[in-house]
Design a protein around this motif. Structure first.
Motif, PDB file in Angstrom:
ATOM      1  N   MET A  43      17.129 -16.880 -18.962  1.00 52.25           N
ATOM      2  CA  MET A  43      15.913 -16.664 -19.753  1.00 52.25           C
ATOM      3  C   MET A  43      15.885 -15.228 -20.306  1.00 52.25           C
ATOM      4  O   MET A  43      15.060 -14.400 -19.919  1.00 52.25           O
ATOM      5  CB  MET A  43      14.672 -16.952 -18.899  1.00 52.25           C
ATOM      6  N   SER A 100      23.766 -20.133 -32.174  1.00 50.18           N
ATOM      7  CA  SER A 100      23.951 -21.536 -32.555  1.00 50.18           C
ATOM      8  C   SER A 100      22.749 -22.092 -33.314  1.00 50.18           C
ATOM      9  O   SER A 100      22.845 -23.123 -33.969  1.00 50.18           O
ATOM     10  CB  SER A 100      24.152 -22.379 -31.295  1.00 50.18           C
ATOM     11  N   GLY A 101      21.604 -21.442 -33.141  1.00 50.99           N
ATOM     12  CA  GLY A 101      20.366 -21.963 -33.740  1.00 50.99           C
ATOM     13  C   GLY A 101      19.641 -22.942 -32.823  1.00 50.99           C
ATOM     14  O   GLY A 101      18.506 -23.338 -33.099  1.00 50.99           O
ATOM     15  N   ARG A 122      16.473 -21.293 -31.085  1.00 50.21           N
ATOM     16  CA  ARG A 122      15.384 -21.127 -32.060  1.00 50.21           C
ATOM     17  C   ARG A 122      14.723 -22.482 -32.367  1.00 50.21           C
ATOM     18  O   ARG A 122      13.499 -22.586 -32.446  1.00 50.21           O
ATOM     19  CB  ARG A 122      15.970 -20.517 -33.346  1.00 50.21           C
TER      20      ARG A 122
END
Ligand code: COA
Length: 262
Positions: free
Chosen positions: A132, A99-100, A103
């Motif tokens: 995580m 999905s971005g 980042r």
């Protein structure tokens, strides 16, 4: 999508760990504890980054916690840590990737860290997808600096810095004759851990003075550093973990079992 600093508008989303559509009486109590921890920690240096979609809806968040304040699973100095980073929980459960959002949150965390720290360290897990994920951090240029089983510390540093040291449990059971001793280590950063301590208190109370409950709040740095764990549960010295929050019936079963052996 943009990443912003936490404001009151997004506090509930962050406090309930994105479960805004999934609240009940039990989670309401958890939220109060976690929200208090967030507010207190923000005064000491915690920053929270929130990813917001084009309609202003929160879709993920990350905690930036200076390691010196005491963080989950490791100790060190001059580093920022991310004890928690997540997209909206349903997206995670559906195993959606790319999905971005992750980042973008990491970019915001690193920009924050560059103001005061020499790098970012993350305690992550070398699992196939959940919790995580190591592979995600590796993809973003983080390097493994410590490992125990599938628990890994990764680091991205822009200045020379000592890597963090992974916590190693320091616990010694002290028995009391004829009683069940329940030792609980919990941390107010984590909803699962808060839920667990609440259930343990509730269930232990059902047994009156047959059970001795010892609570260790690992949100207190001295307790964390001394015992080197953020979450653990022992019945008469025997470790028990369900992975998810301890179920009430499971807690009763462990206490009953220990009572027959006391
Ligand atoms: C980690 C997480 C933020 C990634 O979300 P995402 O939407 O994939 O984020 P991004 O698209 O920005 O990821 C960056 C890259 O890493 C990749 N990636 C994400 N998760 C990955 C994984 N588990 N393994 C390998 N690569 C992964 C993405 O596909 C993407 O690759 P690309 O650049 O080639 O497109 C999300 O899966 C998540 O929130 N997981 C749960 C984390 C958690 O445990 N939270 C609770 C903490 S208390």
């Amino acid at each position: 999508m943009e990443v912003v600093d936490l404001t009151y508008e997004y506090m509930n989303f962050v406090s309930v760990c994105t479960h805004i559509d999934d609240q009940n009486e039990e989670t309401d109590k958890i939220v109060r504890v976690r929200e208090a921890w967030i507010k207190e920690s923000m005064v000491k240096g915690l920053k929270v980054k929130v990813a917001v979609d084009d309609n202003g809806k929160p879709i993920g968040f990350a905690h930036c916690l200076p390691i010196e304040l005491g963080t989950w699973g490791m100790s060190g100095k001059d580093l920022m840590t991310i004890p928690c980073l997540t997209r909206q929980y349903k997206r995670v459960y559906n195993r959606e990737q790319g999905s971005g959002v992750g980042r973008a949150l990491m970019k915001a965390v690193e920009a924050e860290a560059k103001k005061t720290k020499k790098g970012v360290a993350v305690l992550c897990y070398d699992n196939d997808f959940w919790f995580m994920p190591y592979a995600f951090f590796k993809k973003l240029g983080y390097k493994e600096v410590a490992r125990q089983g599938n628990t890994v510390i990764v680091l991205k540093a822009w200045e020379k810095v000592d890597p963090p040291v992974m916590h190693k449990l320091n616990y010694k059971f002290k028995p009391t004759k004829g009683k069940v001793v329940v030792d609980v280590f919990w941390h107010p950063i984590c909803s699962t851990s808060i839920c667990e301590i609440q259930r343990v208190r509730e269930v232990c109370a059902e047994y009156g003075d047959r059970v001795i409950l010892n609570e260790y709040n690992c949100g207190v740095k001295d307790i964390l550093e001394k015992h080197q764990t953020s979450r653990a549960l022992f019945f008469n010295g025997k470790y028990k973990c369900w992975g998810y929050e301890a179920p009430r019936d499971g807690l009763r079963k462990e206490i009953e079992k220990a009572l027959t052996q006391s």
